[in-house]
Design an enzyme around this catalytic site. Structure first.
Site, PDB file in Angstrom:
ATOM      1  N   PRO A 117      -1.261 -18.736 -19.347  1.00 24.05           N
ATOM      2  CA  PRO A 117      -0.559 -17.861 -18.392  1.00 24.05           C
ATOM      3  C   PRO A 117       0.844 -18.353 -18.064  1.00 24.05           C
ATOM      4  CG  PRO A 117      -2.276 -19.151 -17.309  1.00 24.05           C
ATOM      5  CD  PRO A 117      -2.467 -19.339 -18.781  1.00 24.05           C
ATOM      6  N   ASN A 118       1.036 -19.667 -18.090  1.00 27.55           N
ATOM      7  CA  ASN A 118       2.348 -20.259 -17.860  1.00 27.55           C
ATOM      8  C   ASN A 118       2.633 -21.206 -19.017  1.00 27.55           C
ATOM      9  OD1 ASN A 118       2.596 -19.132 -15.066  1.00 27.55           O
ATOM     10  ND2 ASN A 118       0.851 -20.486 -14.724  1.00 27.55           N
TER      11      ASN A 118
ATOM     12  N   ASP B 157      -4.470 -29.454  -9.443  1.00 22.90           N
ATOM     13  CA  ASP B 157      -5.176 -29.572 -10.725  1.00 22.90           C
ATOM     14  C   ASP B 157      -4.796 -30.841 -11.474  1.00 22.90           C
ATOM     15  OD1 ASP B 157      -7.015 -28.810 -12.573  1.00 22.90           O
ATOM     16  OD2 ASP B 157      -5.783 -27.295 -13.548  1.00 22.90           O
TER      17      ASP B 157
END
Length: 398
Positions: free
Chosen positions: A70-71, A181
């Site tokens: 996603p990134n 994370d």
């Protein structure tokens, strides 16, 4: 890898789960780890970052899941030849440009050689990008779980966790205690083979996005209850990394703790570490990891305590990281000498002036006022390089 793991001493396994938070002495490591050769945080244009990454070319993607992430993170090179890592967020990840800039600028004030420092950002239209120092020697996940030439040595594993604890302590002292994370993909290795913590994790993946993208089995229990990351959640993730380094595998924390309770430590220890550490050292690391994984956040140690506990365990401290890692090492570049600068520009006039000032004479014993023979220029050039270079490489002076 057929060797047996070290037999850790099964002492005090039960007491560690009830232990109070370590009271650490006041260890100052910030001054030694501050950096002064990293440019100040700045804002880049989208065009600059397109040029740096060859138009965000697929072959420049370095993030874990490639272009499907996603990134996406790209490697690139600025006009001044500084190598960079560019994180390009998913469109509309940060709809509020002001909030994105405030967060990026705050993280961009951090400067420490335990971090892959944030150099800048870009906020144009829907585009949101971060720019950080590029770390050329892969991630901890690569060297620990997918190694090719040699497994990571025990001394290097201890160095990784100490440097990581120092990075967290620095960020905490600077008011950035939250890290999102924390995992083996967030730990990067620089040109010297030293581990650094990615500053990308000091910002969420989106304004309202999740702080943890890994398997739920590795997320702190309080995050599962509240959906919020706290400084104590970061310590929990640090504990999972300790077990990663001890086992050489990404073991779910609950499984690791079950192995400890059952005293099945052979399953917990990387067989490649046979004979590299003492029972006491292994026991201490397991105990520290267990403390980090306490169910109650208040019972986990803080970063300063981690640094205090890990410092005495360090081994082979005089050996450079790149040697322990078994990776190639580029000689550090030194500033160009005046003649080196002139030669790099092809400036014969400047070279002539330098030679004249040094009293250089031609074969007839007089200063040549018109020109210097080309052979003499190269003779002097290489003499200057040889005279000025350090022992590592001739090219270092160029």
């Amino acid at each position: 890898m057929g060797c047996q793991g070290s037999k850790l001493m099964p002492c005090c396994w039960d007491s560690q789960f009830k232990a109070a938070v370590l009271e650490a002495p006041d260890i100052e490591n910030e001054e030694n780890n501050e950096v002064d050769n990293v440019p100040a945080f700045r804002e880049f244009t989208l065009e600059q970052l397109k040029n740096a990454t060859s138009g965000f070319a697929v072959e420049n993607i370095v993030s874990e899941h490639g272009e499907k992430a996603p990134n996406v993170v790209y490697r690139g090179k600025l006009e001044n030849h500084r190598r960079i890592a560019v994180k390009r967020f998913n469109r509309m990840a940060w709809p509020d440009s002001r909030q994105f800039l405030e967060e990026a600028r705050s993280v961009g004030q951090l400067r420490n050689n335990r971090l892959a420092n944030l150099l800048g950002c870009c906020c144009e239209g829907d585009e949101r990008l971060l720019v950080a120092e590029y770390m050329p020697n892969e991630t901890l996940a690569k060297h620990l779980f997918h190694w090719e030439t040699q497994p990571m040595k025990w001394a290097m594993r201890l160095r990784v966790v100490l440097y990581l604890a120092q990075a967290l302590e620095y960020c905490t002292n600077k008011g950035r205690a939250l890290y999102h994370d924390l995992n083996a993909y967030r730990v990067l290795f620089d040109e010297d083979g030293n581990p650094r913590l990615s500053t990308f994790g000091l910002m969420k993946n989106s304004r309202d996005g999740k702080s943890y993208s890994t398997n739920l089995a590795f997320t702190p229990p309080e995050y599962l209850r509240t959906g919020r990351v706290t400084p104590e959640s970061v310590i929990y993730s640090f504990g999972t990394l300790l077990f990663d380094l001890l086992s050489g595998k990404h073991i779910p924390p609950s499984h690791a703790l079950d192995l400890i309770r059952d005293r099945n430590l052979q399953m917990l220890t990387d067989s490649c570490l046979e004979g590299q550490f003492s029972d006491n050292d292994g026991t201490e690391l397991v105990r520290l990891a267990s403390r980090c994984l306490q169910y109650e956040p208040r019972e986990r140690p803080n970063p300063k305590s981690l640094v205090a506990a890990l410092t005495p365990l360090q081994k082979e401290t005089e050996v450079p990281s790149h040697v322990l890692m078994g990776i190639p090492h580029s000689a550090s570049f030194t500033p160009l000498s005046p003649v080196g600068q002139a030669c790099s520009r092809g400036d014969l006039t400047a070279i002539h002036e330098i030679l004249e000032n040094l009293g250089y004479k031609d074969d007839e014993g007089v200063v040549n006022e018109v020109c210097v023979p080309l052979s003499s220029i190269f003779t002097f050039f290489f003499f200057s390089l040889t005279f000025n270079c350090n022992s590592s490489s001739l090219i270092a002076t160029i």
